[in-house]
Scaffold this active site. Structure first.
Site, PDB file in Angstrom:
ATOM      1  N   SER A   1       0.894  -1.180  -0.119  1.00 16.99           N
ATOM      2  CA  SER A   1       0.364   0.109  -0.059  1.00 16.99           C
ATOM      3  C   SER A   1       0.849   0.784  -0.388  1.00 16.99           C
ATOM      4  CB  SER A   1      -0.789   0.021   1.175  1.00 16.99           C
ATOM      5  OG  SER A   1      -1.862  -0.645   1.168  1.00 16.99           O
TER       6      SER A   1
ATOM      7  N   LYS B   1       0.556   3.407  -3.370  1.00 21.12           N
ATOM      8  CA  LYS B   1      -0.496   4.204  -2.956  1.00 21.12           C
ATOM      9  C   LYS B   1      -0.026   5.763  -3.069  1.00 21.12           C
ATOM     10  CE  LYS B   1      -3.366   0.537  -1.096  1.00 21.12           C
ATOM     11  NZ  LYS B   1      -4.317   0.745   0.038  1.00 21.12           N
TER      12      LYS B   1
ATOM     13  N   TYR C   1      -3.231  -2.578 -10.183  1.00 24.05           N
ATOM     14  CA  TYR C   1      -3.067  -2.427  -9.015  1.00 24.05           C
ATOM     15  C   TYR C   1      -2.492  -3.369  -7.721  1.00 24.05           C
ATOM     16  CZ  TYR C   1      -4.809  -2.201  -3.434  1.00 24.05           C
ATOM     17  OH  TYR C   1      -4.625  -2.428  -2.342  1.00 24.05           O
TER      18      TYR C   1
ATOM     19  N   TYR D   1      -4.355   4.270   7.509  1.00 23.99           N
ATOM     20  CA  TYR D   1      -5.901   3.632   8.068  1.00 23.99           C
ATOM     21  C   TYR D   1      -6.930   4.137   9.128  1.00 23.99           C
ATOM     22  CZ  TYR D   1      -3.845   0.280   4.651  1.00 23.99           C
ATOM     23  OH  TYR D   1      -3.056   0.048   3.799  1.00 23.99           O
TER      24      TYR D   1
ATOM     25  N   VAL E   1       0.841  -3.497   3.946  1.00 23.06           N
ATOM     26  CA  VAL E   1       0.699  -4.961   4.822  1.00 23.06           C
ATOM     27  C   VAL E   1       2.269  -6.032   4.695  1.00 23.06           C
ATOM     28  CG1 VAL E   1      -1.633  -5.157   5.019  1.00 23.06           C
ATOM     29  CG2 VAL E   1      -0.739  -5.748   2.854  1.00 23.06           C
TER      30      VAL E   1
HETATM   31  N1  GLN Z   1      -2.500  -5.601  -2.134  1.00 23.38           N
HETATM   32  C1  GLN Z   1      -2.769  -4.846  -0.375  1.00 23.38           C
HETATM   33  C2  GLN Z   1      -4.294  -5.900  -0.735  1.00 23.38           C
HETATM   34  O1  GLN Z   1      -4.723  -5.174  -1.529  1.00 23.38           O
HETATM   35  C3  GLN Z   1      -2.562  -3.969   0.344  1.00 23.38           C
HETATM   36  C4  GLN Z   1      -3.062  -3.677   1.098  1.00 23.38           C
HETATM   37  C5  GLN Z   1      -1.948  -2.728   2.433  1.00 23.38           C
HETATM   38  O2  GLN Z   1      -1.169  -2.807   2.417  1.00 23.38           O
HETATM   39  N2  GLN Z   1      -2.696  -2.375   3.372  1.00 23.38           N
HETATM   40  O3  GLN Z   1      -4.794  -6.085   0.120  1.00 23.38           O
END
Ligand code: GLN
Length: 320
Positions: A72, A75, A200, A252, A270
């Protein structure tokens, strides 16, 4: 090199070993993300940190060269890449910029708000953004993004290869992300759900390490301009959109706690990476795949809190 940057460098170097020691301790209580099965194979004991200062130096400690998928944290860069491309239809028309207060892959508000994601760095918002990265296939969009990363890194940029095992693992299991994308296509936020979600998944599977990630954040800490190459990656306004969104939405549903304990705009992922950018001063990247209950790296949060306190980095401290 002036005296204050030398003092800052010495202070950073002096504090990194203790930050790592605390990070290793904190990581013991965490757990690997395994909803993407391949991420469950990471070494939970690996901990690294890197600090890049605006003069281009990178200081690091622990396993700062250990590769991990950007997840993430990407992003932030896909958003920057789309904004640089001049996508004025993105913000605020298609994607809002308010904290969601929900888990990163939540669908609840998306339904209430008719397919318009709460912000560009929860999964729904990020999928909508990635679908607007220039290109007509997922592969082309990733090449555009790699070009952006390369400019953001500057001289000697790595290739940012794709971790194929993680990519395939997420393709096999990412039904929730597909649901978000399909729902957004229904509402016209996304033009092609399959394309957007594949791009993505690829973007999340690009490999970085803490040292590279810290360098990648330098332009964000410097108002959108790379402090070493002088390249303008974002206008001052769009840079503010990205950095302010990190501050309000980057961790988050733990973002309020992070604002108090660390006080630096940041984005987590994550796989255990966190990128924190302190305007006018530095970019910090941490890695530690053992996560806490909200999906943020325990080592990373602990190390950033420690450095913030010791070096007085919080935006909310008058002593800066
Ligand atoms: N690729 C992961 C997902 O979409 C990324 C989520 C994250 O890093 N919080 O679930």
């Amino acid at each position: 090199m002036n005296l204050s940057s030398e003092t800052l460098a010495a202070d950073i170097e002096a504090e990194l070993p203790e930050a790592i020691a605390r990070g290793r301790e904190a990581a013991r209580d965490g757990a690997l993300a395994d909803y993407i099965p391949e991420l469950g194979n990471a070494d939970a004991e690996v901990v690294g940190i890197a600090v890049a200062t605006l003069d281009g130096r990178v200081f690091s400690a622990g396993e700062a060269a250990a590769p991990f998928t950007i997840q993430s944290v990407s992003k932030v860069f896909s958003l920057a890449c789309v904004l640089r491309g001049g996508d004025d239809g993105l913000y605020p028309e298609r994607v809002s910029v308010e904290p969601s207060g929900d888990e990163f892959h939540s669908i609840t508000r998306l339904e209430e708000e008719r397919g318009r994601p709460r912000n560009p760095i929860i999964n729904a918002g990020a999928i909508a953004v990635t679908g607007r990265v220039a290109g007509s296939t997922p592969e082309q969009r990733i090449e555009t993004l790699r070009g952006f990363l390369s400019d953001a890194y500057g001289e000697g940029a790595p290739d940012f290869p794709l971790d194929d095992a993680v990519y395939r693992s997420e393709c096999r299991t990412g039904f929730r992300n597909r649901a978000l994308a399909n729902f957004m296509q229904h509402h016209g936020t996304v033009d092609d759900a399959g394309d957007a979600v594949d791009a993505y998944f690829r973007q999340c599977s690009l490999l970085v390490d803490a040292r590279a990630l810290a360098r990648l954040g330098l332009f964000l800490a410097n108002g959108g301009v790379h402090p070493c190459t002088g390249a303008e990656l974002l206008s001052p306004f769009h840079n503010r959109v990205v950095v302010a969104t990190m501050m309000t939405c980057g961790l988050y549903d733990e973002v309020g706690h992070f604002a108090i304990s660390v006080g630096i705009p940041a984005k987590s992922g994550v796989s255990g990476g966190i990128l924190a950018v302190l305007p006018g001063r530095m970019s910090i990247a941490s890695y530690g795949p053992a996560l806490g209950p909200k999906g943020n790296s325990l080592a990373g949060m602990t190390m950033l809190e420690y450095l913030s306190q010791r070096l007085r980095l919080s935006l909310f401290e008058p002593e800066r």
